[in-house]
Motif scaffolding. Sequence first.
Motif, short mmCIF file in Angstrom:
data_model
loop_
_atom_site.label_atom_id
_atom_site.label_comp_id
_atom_site.label_asym_id
_atom_site.label_seq_id
_atom_site.Cartn_x
_atom_site.Cartn_y
_atom_site.Cartn_z
N GLU A 287 16.92 -11.08 -41.58
CA GLU A 287 17.84 -11.66 -42.55
C GLU A 287 18.80 -10.59 -43.08
OE1 GLU A 287 16.86 -12.80 -46.99
OE2 GLU A 287 16.20 -14.41 -45.66
N MET A 288 18.25 -9.42 -43.37
CA MET A 288 19.05 -8.33 -43.93
C MET A 288 20.13 -7.86 -42.97
SD MET A 288 17.50 -4.69 -45.22
CE MET A 288 16.98 -4.19 -43.58
N VAL A 289 19.81 -7.79 -41.67
CA VAL A 289 20.79 -7.31 -40.69
C VAL A 289 21.64 -8.43 -40.12
CG1 VAL A 289 19.30 -5.35 -40.11
CG2 VAL A 289 19.19 -7.44 -38.72
N ARG A 290 21.45 -9.66 -40.64
CA ARG A 290 22.22 -10.83 -40.19
C ARG A 290 22.09 -11.02 -38.68
NH1 ARG A 290 26.94 -8.76 -43.93
NH2 ARG A 290 26.42 -9.80 -45.88
N PHE A 291 20.86 -11.01 -38.24
CA PHE A 291 20.59 -11.07 -36.81
C PHE A 291 21.18 -12.31 -36.16
CE2 PHE A 291 17.55 -12.49 -33.45
CZ PHE A 291 17.86 -11.51 -32.50
N ARG A 292 20.99 -13.46 -36.77
CA ARG A 292 21.46 -14.70 -36.15
C ARG A 292 22.98 -14.71 -35.97
NH1 ARG A 292 16.82 -15.62 -38.70
NH2 ARG A 292 15.26 -16.97 -37.69
N GLU A 293 23.69 -14.02 -36.85
CA GLU A 293 25.15 -13.98 -36.71
C GLU A 293 25.58 -13.18 -35.48
OE1 GLU A 293 27.02 -12.62 -40.28
OE2 GLU A 293 25.71 -13.85 -41.57
N GLN A 294 24.70 -12.30 -34.99
CA GLN A 294 25.03 -11.47 -33.84
C GLN A 294 24.80 -12.20 -32.51
OE1 GLN A 294 26.28 -8.54 -34.58
NE2 GLN A 294 25.73 -8.54 -36.75
N LEU A 295 24.20 -13.38 -32.57
CA LEU A 295 23.80 -14.05 -31.34
C LEU A 295 24.88 -14.92 -30.71
CD1 LEU A 295 20.14 -15.12 -32.23
CD2 LEU A 295 20.97 -13.01 -31.16
N THR A 296 25.97 -15.14 -31.41
CA THR A 296 27.03 -16.00 -30.86
C THR A 296 27.53 -15.47 -29.52
OG1 THR A 296 27.73 -16.58 -33.11
CG2 THR A 296 29.28 -17.01 -31.32
N GLY A 297 27.43 -16.29 -28.49
CA GLY A 297 27.90 -15.90 -27.17
C GLY A 297 26.97 -14.99 -26.41
N ALA A 298 25.79 -14.70 -26.95
CA ALA A 298 24.87 -13.77 -26.28
C ALA A 298 24.26 -14.42 -25.03
CB ALA A 298 23.76 -13.33 -27.23
N ASP A 299 24.18 -13.65 -23.96
CA ASP A 299 23.55 -14.11 -22.72
C ASP A 299 22.11 -13.63 -22.60
OD1 ASP A 299 25.91 -15.33 -21.17
OD2 ASP A 299 26.69 -13.38 -21.82
N LEU A 300 21.79 -12.55 -23.30
CA LEU A 300 20.45 -11.97 -23.21
C LEU A 300 20.17 -11.16 -24.46
CD1 LEU A 300 17.94 -11.47 -21.28
CD2 LEU A 300 19.08 -9.32 -20.66
N ILE A 301 18.91 -11.20 -24.90
CA ILE A 301 18.44 -10.35 -26.00
C ILE A 301 17.40 -9.39 -25.43
CG2 ILE A 301 17.22 -10.27 -28.21
CD1 ILE A 301 18.24 -13.15 -28.69
N VAL A 302 17.54 -8.13 -25.75
CA VAL A 302 16.52 -7.14 -25.43
C VAL A 302 15.90 -6.68 -26.74
CG1 VAL A 302 16.00 -4.88 -24.44
CG2 VAL A 302 17.70 -6.35 -23.36
N THR A 303 14.62 -6.90 -26.90
CA THR A 303 13.90 -6.40 -28.06
C THR A 303 12.91 -5.34 -27.58
OG1 THR A 303 12.60 -7.02 -30.02
CG2 THR A 303 12.14 -8.22 -27.97
#
Length: 395
Positions: A287-303
């Motif tokens: 929530e603090m880093v606004r993670f969901r806002e960074q996902l627009t248009g993302a093709d892949l997430i690496v955690t």
Amino acid sequence: MVRLVVASDKFKGTLTSAEVADAVRVGAQRVCPDATVVSVPVADGGDGTLSAAVAAGYTHVPVVASGPTGEPVSSGYARSGDTAVVELADVSGLVRLPNGIPAPLTATSYGTGELIAAAIDAGCTRIILAIGGSASTDGGQGLIRALTEAGGLPAAPTSPSTAPGGPASASTAYNLASGGAGSGGTLDLKTLRRRMRGVQVVVACDVDNPLTGPRGAAAVYGPQKGADPQQVLELDAALGEWADLVARETGRDLRDTPGAGAAGGVGFAALALLDAELRPGIDLVLEMVRFREQLTGADLIVTGEGALDEQTLHGKAVAGVAAAANGIPTVAVCGVNHLEAQQLQNLGVSAAYALTDLEPDVRRCIAEPRPLLEQLGERIAVDHLTMARTAKGTP
């Protein structure tokens, strides 16, 4: 053009979250030079939370406060507007023990209270308190004492002998009350409430231990902080007396509340005396880093994190990121992977890429992780991003 979001925790003792993301980026862009790679450093609410906040745009505010054994340490909090992020590990944590020597009976959370007081005195009205990595088993008494000190930030003690120590027994418990915690004294709730008026405290907490008893702060976590069996008994007894005092003064007994035993009992003090809300650490950080806002248009997430193991399944960073992925394919990087494919699938992670897949010598993985991680970035790009580019019609 493909978009890759890297939201990894640190590889403890080797790479920071930002360094992990940069290594993955370098490797991925060797295969897909036009890939957009977004770094979103995350943490699970323990050490690394402060860095994640700063990477997200918070301003670091330096503060010299008391370390776990009383020595002054250069620490601070992160601020955005009226919100402050305080990381217990950075001031009162195991990493702050001089020469790494445990102090199970005297380590204190006092410095964490000093940071909270400094943030409040600077005008912050919302405190996000990350409590992982504590060095003390003081029930949060040090934190409360710092908040009830008059006149702003107290001077840091200069030696362990002058530091506010942990509750080794009823006779050495903090003198927060007139006559001490074991003598029927009273807490200075008036000063505490005045300090905390209008302030919301949200605690990043991922454990459900009570304060006392066989699953309590002393019994479960005391040995990790250097306590021998006799000291565990002494600490547990003192925590019980502290809880008795708080119950008398507040009219409610929260010692058995899930999470009260977190961080050596800091969870208890936050619940009982600061009216704090306890939330999963990774949820707070995302929530603090606004993670969901960074996902627009993302093709892949690496955690990722240093080790994928049973703890990963219970609220660690990888599990939290995968849960918040919103259907976007997610893979993990790590130093070593102890999870089965089905366990990863259950988390929402389609594949895990470990440094030990490339280099079986764990010592080399620890000593030279970056080149190996760059190679894993290449593998991830080949396995996932090239297909995404094809699907988008990108040459």
